[in-house]
Design a protein around this motif. Structure first.
Motif, short mmCIF file in Angstrom:
data_model
loop_
_atom_site.label_atom_id
_atom_site.label_comp_id
_atom_site.label_asym_id
_atom_site.label_seq_id
_atom_site.Cartn_x
_atom_site.Cartn_y
_atom_site.Cartn_z
N ALA A 1 0.84 -1.20 0.00
CA ALA A 1 0.00 0.00 0.00
C ALA A 1 0.87 1.25 0.00
CB ALA A 1 -0.93 -0.01 1.20
N ILE A 2 1.93 1.21 0.81
CA ILE A 2 2.84 2.36 0.87
C ILE A 2 3.53 2.53 -0.47
CG2 ILE A 2 5.00 3.21 1.88
CD1 ILE A 2 3.99 1.83 4.53
N ASP A 3 3.96 1.43 -1.07
CA ASP A 3 4.60 1.47 -2.37
C ASP A 3 3.63 2.06 -3.40
OD1 ASP A 3 6.85 1.09 -3.92
OD2 ASP A 3 6.10 -0.80 -4.73
N GLY A 4 2.36 1.65 -3.31
CA GLY A 4 1.35 2.17 -4.22
C GLY A 4 1.18 3.67 -4.08
N GLU A 5 1.19 4.15 -2.83
CA GLU A 5 1.10 5.60 -2.59
C GLU A 5 2.30 6.31 -3.21
OE1 GLU A 5 -1.29 7.53 -1.04
OE2 GLU A 5 -2.45 5.69 -1.21
N ASN A 6 3.48 5.71 -3.05
CA ASN A 6 4.68 6.31 -3.62
C ASN A 6 4.59 6.38 -5.14
OD1 ASN A 6 5.66 6.50 -1.06
ND2 ASN A 6 7.10 4.79 -1.23
N ARG A 7 4.07 5.33 -5.74
CA ARG A 7 3.92 5.32 -7.19
C ARG A 7 2.99 6.44 -7.63
NH1 ARG A 7 7.97 3.27 -9.28
NH2 ARG A 7 6.98 2.54 -11.18
N GLN A 8 1.95 6.64 -6.86
CA GLN A 8 0.99 7.67 -7.23
C GLN A 8 1.64 9.05 -7.23
OE1 GLN A 8 -3.66 8.80 -6.53
NE2 GLN A 8 -2.61 7.92 -4.81
N ALA A 9 2.64 9.24 -6.35
CA ALA A 9 3.34 10.52 -6.29
C ALA A 9 4.14 10.79 -7.56
CB ALA A 9 4.27 10.53 -5.07
N ASP A 10 4.43 9.73 -8.33
CA ASP A 10 5.20 9.88 -9.57
C ASP A 10 4.32 10.13 -10.79
OD1 ASP A 10 7.59 9.42 -8.26
OD2 ASP A 10 7.52 7.25 -8.60
N TYR B 1 -6.38 4.43 -12.60
CA TYR B 1 -7.42 5.10 -11.82
C TYR B 1 -8.74 4.46 -12.21
CZ TYR B 1 -4.32 8.60 -9.98
OH TYR B 1 -3.31 9.23 -9.30
N ARG B 2 -9.51 4.11 -11.19
CA ARG B 2 -10.83 3.54 -11.41
C ARG B 2 -11.86 4.58 -11.04
NH1 ARG B 2 -10.63 -2.11 -11.02
NH2 ARG B 2 -12.81 -2.02 -11.64
N GLU B 3 -12.98 4.57 -11.77
CA GLU B 3 -14.06 5.48 -11.39
C GLU B 3 -14.57 5.07 -10.02
OE1 GLU B 3 -15.48 4.18 -14.93
OE2 GLU B 3 -15.97 6.15 -15.77
N LEU C 1 -9.48 -2.39 -16.64
CA LEU C 1 -8.50 -2.10 -15.59
C LEU C 1 -8.62 -0.68 -15.06
CD1 LEU C 1 -5.50 -3.81 -17.37
CD2 LEU C 1 -6.98 -4.79 -15.61
N GLY C 2 -9.09 0.24 -15.91
CA GLY C 2 -9.20 1.63 -15.49
C GLY C 2 -8.40 2.52 -16.42
N PHE C 3 -8.23 3.77 -15.99
CA PHE C 3 -7.52 4.76 -16.79
C PHE C 3 -6.04 4.69 -16.45
CE2 PHE C 3 -11.84 6.18 -16.20
CZ PHE C 3 -12.20 6.61 -17.47
N PRO C 4 -5.17 4.46 -17.42
CA PRO C 4 -3.75 4.30 -17.11
C PRO C 4 -3.09 5.59 -16.65
CG PRO C 4 -4.11 4.29 -19.48
CD PRO C 4 -5.46 4.29 -18.85
N ALA C 5 -2.23 5.47 -15.64
CA ALA C 5 -1.46 6.60 -15.12
C ALA C 5 0.01 6.32 -15.35
CB ALA C 5 -1.74 6.75 -13.62
N SER D 1 -19.40 9.39 -7.49
CA SER D 1 -18.96 10.71 -7.05
C SER D 1 -17.64 10.57 -6.31
CB SER D 1 -19.99 11.35 -6.13
OG SER D 1 -20.05 10.62 -4.93
N GLY D 2 -16.96 11.65 -6.11
CA GLY D 2 -15.67 11.58 -5.45
C GLY D 2 -14.57 11.33 -6.46
N SER D 3 -13.35 11.17 -5.98
CA SER D 3 -12.21 11.05 -6.86
C SER D 3 -11.94 9.61 -7.26
CB SER D 3 -10.96 11.64 -6.19
OG SER D 3 -10.93 13.02 -6.41
N GLY D 4 -11.20 9.47 -8.36
CA GLY D 4 -10.83 8.15 -8.81
C GLY D 4 -9.89 7.48 -7.83
N ARG D 5 -10.01 6.18 -7.70
CA ARG D 5 -9.12 5.40 -6.83
C ARG D 5 -7.91 4.93 -7.62
NH1 ARG D 5 -12.86 1.79 -5.78
NH2 ARG D 5 -11.41 0.17 -6.39
N PHE D 6 -6.72 5.09 -7.07
CA PHE D 6 -5.50 4.64 -7.73
C PHE D 6 -5.23 3.19 -7.39
CE2 PHE D 6 -0.81 4.19 -7.92
CZ PHE D 6 -0.65 4.44 -9.28
N ASN D 7 -4.94 2.41 -8.40
CA ASN D 7 -4.66 1.00 -8.23
C ASN D 7 -3.28 0.73 -8.83
OD1 ASN D 7 -5.06 -1.68 -7.76
ND2 ASN D 7 -7.06 -1.76 -8.75
#
Length: 142
Positions: free
Chosen positions: A6-15, A48-50, A33-37, A55-61
């Protein structure tokens, strides 16, 4: 407490520098799978998934969650799709430098796709506008 993944995932999102406003669909699992980041170097970081309630923001996977669907070939294919889209100035490419925050970029990317569908977008692919990722049967190359 958060797991290492989960922490690694958060770090990836920062990139994340780019979001491509088309849903990737795995040819292996047939899952959307969602929208590629992507990172600044066009590396696929995750999707990112709807939000499920609309409503609300997309979830990062993070991409680690899709190891069974994404090998080296798929990652290379995903990078090529983004590079081509950037070269062709596709409006589906959302670049962080054009937005004041990651959240507003992601929200806009999700809305972009939704409005395109709502207008009955004239995309030539399977009608859904999804981009299929994965191994292509060899006969396609004949």
């Amino acid at each position: 407490e958060m797991s290492d993944m989960a922490i690694d995932g958060e770090n990836r999102q920062a990139d994340v520098q780019y979001v491509f406003a088309k849903v990737f669909k795995s040819l292996r699992s047939h899952k959307r799978l969602g929208f590629p980041a992507y990172s600044i170097t066009n590396e696929l970081l995750g999707f990112y998934r709807e939000p499920s309630m609309g409503s609300g923001s997309g979830r990062f996977n993070p991409i680690q969650n899709h190891k069974e669907e994404f090998g080296t070939d798929e990652l290379e294919q995903a990078s090529r799709i983004l590079r081509d889209a950037i070269v062709n100035r596709s409006r589906a490419v959302h670049s962080l430098k054009d937005w004041d925050s990651l959240t507003s970029m992601v929200d806009h990317a999700l809305v972009y796709d939704w409005t395109k569908d709502a207008l009955g977008g004239n995309s030539s692919s399977s009608g859904s506008g999804d981009v299929e990722i994965g191994s292509i049967p060899p006969r396609e190359y004949l």
